[in-house]
Write a protein that holds these residues in place. Structure first.
Motif, PDB file in Angstrom:
ATOM      1  N   GLU A  95      11.398  28.216  82.732  1.00 32.16           N
ATOM      2  CA  GLU A  95      11.625  27.727  81.364  1.00 32.16           C
ATOM      3  C   GLU A  95      11.835  26.215  81.364  1.00 32.16           C
ATOM      4  O   GLU A  95      11.299  25.486  80.523  1.00 32.16           O
ATOM      5  N   LEU A  96      12.617  25.742  82.346  1.00 31.94           N
ATOM      6  CA  LEU A  96      12.892  24.305  82.410  1.00 31.94           C
ATOM      7  C   LEU A  96      11.609  23.501  82.619  1.00 31.94           C
ATOM      8  O   LEU A  96      11.403  22.466  81.977  1.00 31.94           O
ATOM      9  N   ALA A  97      10.751  23.982  83.507  1.00 28.73           N
ATOM     10  CA  ALA A  97       9.505  23.249  83.789  1.00 28.73           C
ATOM     11  C   ALA A  97       8.681  23.101  82.512  1.00 28.73           C
ATOM     12  O   ALA A  97       8.084  22.042  82.259  1.00 28.73           O
ATOM     13  N   GLU A  98       8.661  24.149  81.676  1.00 28.14           N
ATOM     14  CA  GLU A  98       7.900  24.070  80.413  1.00 28.14           C
ATOM     15  C   GLU A  98       8.541  23.055  79.463  1.00 28.14           C
ATOM     16  O   GLU A  98       7.858  22.296  78.796  1.00 28.14           O
ATOM     17  N   GLU A  99       9.886  23.048  79.407  1.00 24.77           N
ATOM     18  CA  GLU A  99      10.582  22.083  78.539  1.00 24.77           C
ATOM     19  C   GLU A  99      10.342  20.645  79.012  1.00 24.77           C
ATOM     20  O   GLU A  99      10.130  19.742  78.203  1.00 24.77           O
ATOM     21  N   GLY A 108       2.426  11.293  80.004  1.00 22.53           N
ATOM     22  CA  GLY A 108       1.302  11.802  80.804  1.00 22.53           C
ATOM     23  C   GLY A 108       1.748  12.597  82.019  1.00 22.53           C
ATOM     24  O   GLY A 108       0.982  12.801  82.963  1.00 22.53           O
ATOM     25  N   LEU A 109       3.011  13.049  82.026  1.00 20.52           N
ATOM     26  CA  LEU A 109       3.562  13.751  83.196  1.00 20.52           C
ATOM     27  C   LEU A 109       3.702  15.226  82.863  1.00 20.52           C
ATOM     28  O   LEU A 109       4.427  15.591  81.938  1.00 20.52           O
ATOM     29  N   THR A 110       3.007  16.068  83.610  1.00 21.01           N
ATOM     30  CA  THR A 110       2.893  17.464  83.177  1.00 21.01           C
ATOM     31  C   THR A 110       3.336  18.498  84.216  1.00 21.01           C
ATOM     32  O   THR A 110       3.312  19.691  83.941  1.00 21.01           O
ATOM     33  N   PHE A 282       3.915   9.085  88.765  1.00 23.96           N
ATOM     34  CA  PHE A 282       5.100   9.899  89.049  1.00 23.96           C
ATOM     35  C   PHE A 282       6.289   9.289  88.318  1.00 23.96           C
ATOM     36  O   PHE A 282       6.339   8.069  88.143  1.00 23.96           O
ATOM     37  N   ALA A 283       7.249  10.128  87.935  1.00 24.85           N
ATOM     38  CA  ALA A 283       8.540   9.602  87.470  1.00 24.85           C
ATOM     39  C   ALA A 283       9.646  10.367  88.199  1.00 24.85           C
ATOM     40  O   ALA A 283       9.699  11.601  88.154  1.00 24.85           O
ATOM     41  N   CYS A 284      10.500   9.611  88.878  1.00 20.53           N
ATOM     42  CA  CYS A 284      11.633  10.228  89.595  1.00 20.53           C
ATOM     43  C   CYS A 284      12.780  10.379  88.600  1.00 20.53           C
ATOM     44  O   CYS A 284      13.156   9.408  87.947  1.00 20.53           O
ATOM     45  N   LEU A 299      11.015  15.508  90.184  1.00 17.79           N
ATOM     46  CA  LEU A 299       9.952  14.510  90.226  1.00 17.79           C
ATOM     47  C   LEU A 299       8.892  14.980  89.245  1.00 17.79           C
ATOM     48  O   LEU A 299       8.349  16.077  89.399  1.00 17.79           O
ATOM     49  N   MET A 300       8.622  14.159  88.233  1.00 18.81           N
ATOM     50  CA  MET A 300       7.569  14.513  87.276  1.00 18.81           C
ATOM     51  C   MET A 300       6.247  13.913  87.779  1.00 18.81           C
ATOM     52  O   MET A 300       6.203  12.774  88.252  1.00 18.81           O
ATOM     53  N   ILE A 301       5.180  14.698  87.639  1.00 16.52           N
ATOM     54  CA  ILE A 301       3.889  14.348  88.249  1.00 16.52           C
ATOM     55  C   ILE A 301       2.817  14.237  87.163  1.00 16.52           C
ATOM     56  O   ILE A 301       2.736  15.090  86.271  1.00 16.52           O
ATOM     57  N   GLY A 302       2.036  13.176  87.256  1.00 23.26           N
ATOM     58  CA  GLY A 302       0.984  12.928  86.262  1.00 23.26           C
ATOM     59  C   GLY A 302      -0.181  13.895  86.412  1.00 23.26           C
ATOM     60  O   GLY A 302      -0.439  14.425  87.500  1.00 23.26           O
ATOM     61  N   GLU A 303      -0.890  14.048  85.310  1.00 26.06           N
ATOM     62  CA  GLU A 303      -1.987  15.015  85.239  1.00 26.06           C
ATOM     63  C   GLU A 303      -3.072  14.732  86.296  1.00 26.06           C
ATOM     64  O   GLU A 303      -3.546  15.652  86.970  1.00 26.06           O
TER      65      GLU A 303
END
Ligand SMILES: Cc1ncc(COP(=O)(O)O)c(C=O)c1O
Length: 451
Positions: A95-99, A108-110, A282-284, A299-303
Motif C-alpha cells: 500500500e505504501l509503495a502505491e501511495e 517522475g519517480l515511480t 533517484f530521490a533518497c 529510495l525513489m526511482i525514476g521511470e
C-alpha cells in the motif's frame, strides 16, 4: 523510567553519542530529553522548549501525531515483522509503495526501494546507479560527483561523496572515484562571486570542466541535496539544479537528489526537486517519511531507470542489495499514516508561511547582532545563521560562540542546533507564528550574550 539520579549519574557513561567526542560528553553531559508534545520537548529537569531542530530535521508533524502512533500499535499487533526479500511481501508495504508512487509522480519517480534510513537510501542509490550502467553495457561508468559542503550520511559510499572534511578525514581511505565540485555558496566561494545567479553559472561551468577532466564515460552519477542542509542550509540560485540536471542528461550521468531532509514539505514544496522544477533519476528519502517515529527510508526511482532494470534480458538486473528491515511492515504502516497526515495538514503550505516569518525575523536579528555574518533561508522551514568574529573579513566566530548561543537560547525557550559556525533551524512544519516568535526571542537572548 529509572529515577533522575540514576539517569544523571550514568549519562554518557556507557554509550557513545554520534557526531560527538566521548570526552566532550563526559565534560558536558547531554540534555536528557524525557518528553515531547506538539512542537515542544521537555528535559529531565522539567524545562520545556520549542524544538527548533525538529528532532533531526525529521519530526515534521511534531511529537503528538496520534494517527501514526495508532498505526504503529495496530501493525505491531497484527504483524510486527516479516522480510521483503525474494518470495515474501506484506500488505502495508504494498500500500505504501502505491501511495509513494502517487506522491512522487510529479517528480517522475515511480518505484520505491525501502531502507532503514537516509544513509541506507544514499548507499542504495549509489549502488543501483552503477548497476544501471552495467546493465546497459557501460560498465566503465563507476565514478560519483558531488558538491563540497554536501552531506550524504555516514556509510562508506555516502561518506565518500560527502563534502565536509569532518566526516571524512578520520575514516579515509574512502571509496575511490568520488570527486567534488564547488557548491553555489554565495557567502564564501572560491570565485569571490557575490551574485547568486552568476555564481550558479560559475559552479555549473566547474562541473562541466570536471566532467570533461574525468571523462563523462567514467561517471555513474552526480548526487546533490536540492538545498544543502547539514553543510549550513545553503539554497542554490533557482537556475542551479536545473542546470545540473541538463548537464547530467547531456553526459549520460544519472542525477541523484538527496531528499533525506527536503522531501515531504520542508522547503515549502512537496519535494526539493519539485521546488526547482527538476526530475531526478533517484530521490533518497528517510527521516520525515515516518515523522521519525520509526527508522525507515525509501529510495525513489525514476521511470527510465526502472525500465532498464525491469526490461533487462542480460541477467544483470538482479538486485544484490537490501536490508533486513527493507519494507518493515511497522515502518510502512507508520509511513502510510504519516503521509496521510502530511497531506491532510498541507504542511508544505505552513512550512512556506512560517518559514518566511522565521527568515524575516532572522534578518531583523542580523541588523542588531554583528556576530551574524550571513542569514540563509527563504525556502520553507530550513534556515541558518553563520556566525563571524568580524563581518568585514568574514572571519569565523570563535568555536565556543555558537555553543554559547545554543545554551542561552535553550534556557530562553528554544532548542537550536550548532553545526560548525552555523546555528541551524529546522523546526516541525506544524509550527505556529507564536512558536516562531519564541524561537526568535530565544535566539535574541543567545546572541545578546555573545555580543
Ligand atoms: C541530506 C542527507 N542525506 C543523508 C542523511 C543520512 O541520514 P541518516 O542519518 O538517517 O542515515 C542525512 C542526515 O541528516 C541528510 O541530511
Amino acid at each position: 523510567m529509572k529515577d533522575e539520579n540514576f539517569l544523571k549519574a550514568n549519562n554518557a557513561r556507557s554509550f557513545w553519542h554520534p557526531m560527538t567526542s566521548p570526552a566532550d560528553s563526559h565534560k558536558s553531559p547531554p540534555a536528557i530529553i524525557t518528553g515531547g508534545e506538539g512542537v515542544r520537548i521537555r528535559d529531565i529537569d522539567g524545562h520545556e522548549v520549542v524544538d527548533a531542530v525538529g528532532g533531526l530535521w525529521n519530526v515534521n508533524l511534531g511529537y503528538s501525531c496520534q494517527p501514526i502512533k495508532d498505526a504503529i500499535a495496530a501493525q505491531l499487533d497484527r504483524l510486527p515483522y516479516y522480510s521483503t526479500f525474494r518470495g515474501t511481501s506484506n500488505d502495508a508495504v504494498i500500500e505504501l509503495a502505491e501511495e509513494l508512487r502517487a506522491f512522487f509522480a510529479p517528480d517522475g519517480l515511480t518505484r520505491a526501494f525501502f531502507t532503514s534510513g537516509g544513509s541506507d537510501s544514499v548507499e542504495t542509490a549509489l549502488r543501483l546507479a552503477r548497476q544501471y550502467h552495467k546493465i546497459r553495457g557501460e560498465a566503465g561508468r563507476v565514478k560519483f560527483l558531488s558538491l563540497k559542503k554536501g552531506y550524504h550520511g555516514t556509510h562508506f559510499g555516502g561518506a565518500s561523496v560527502n563534502g565536509n572534511a569532518n566526516f571524512r578525514t578520520m575514516y579515509e581511505p574512502l571509496l575511490p572515484g568520488c570527486h567534488h565540485v564547488s557548491a553555489p555558496y554565495t557567502y564564501r566561494n572560491p570565485f569571490n562571486e557575490s551574485d547568486p545567479a552568476r555564481l550558479a553559472q560559475l559552479c555549473l561551468a566547474a562541473l562541466e570542466d570536471e566532467i570533461a577532466f574525468q571523462g563523462a564515460g567514467t561517471i555513474a552519477a552526480f548526487i546533490m541535496e536540492p538545498i544543502l542542509g547539514a553543510g549550513g542550509v545553503i539554497p542554490p540560485h533557482p537556475s542551479f539544479m536545473p542546470g545540473v540536471a541538463a548537464i547530467c542528461r547531456k553526459n549520460g550521468i544519472l542525477l541523484i537528489a538527496d531528499e533525506v531532509i527536503t522531501a515531504f514539505g520542508r522547503t515549502g514544496a512537496w519535494t526539493g526537486s519539485r521546488l526547482w522544477g527538476v526530475q531526478p533519476d533517484f530521490a533518497c528519502t528517510a527521516k520525515a517519511i515516518t515523522n521519525a517515529y520509526f527508522p525507515f527510508g525509501a529510495l525513489m526511482i525514476g521511470e527510465a531507470v526502472a525500465e532498464v532494470f525491469e526490461k533487462d534480458e542480460t541477467g544483470k538486473a538482479a538486485i544484490g542489495h537490501g536490508y533486513t528491515y527493507s519494507g518493515h511492515p511497522v515502518g510502512a504502516a507508520a509511513a502510510l499514516a504519516c503521509l496521510a497526515e502530511t497531506r491532510r495538514l498541507k504542511v508544505n503550505e505552513n512550512a512556506a508561511a512560517r518559514g518566511t516569518e522565521l527568515h524575516q525575523g532572522l534578518l531583523a536579528l542580523q541588523t542588531r547582532h554583528a556576530v551574524i555574518g550571513d542569514v540563509r533561508g527563504g525556502h520553507g522551514l530550513m534556515c541558518a545563521l553563520e556566525l563571524v568574529a568580524d563581518r568585514a573579513s568574514k572571519k569565523p566566530a570563535d568555536k565556543a560562540v555558537p555553543g554559547k548561543v545554543q545554551a542561552v537560547a535553550y534556557q530562553a525557550g528554544a532548542m537550536v542546533r550548532v553545526s560548525g559556525p552555523n546555528i541551524i533551524l529546522s523546526p516541525p512544519l506544524v509550527l505556529s507564528s507564536a512558536d516562531v516568535g519564541v524561537i526568535l526571542s530565544a535566539l535574541d537572548a543567545g546572541l545578546s550574550e555573545v555580543g
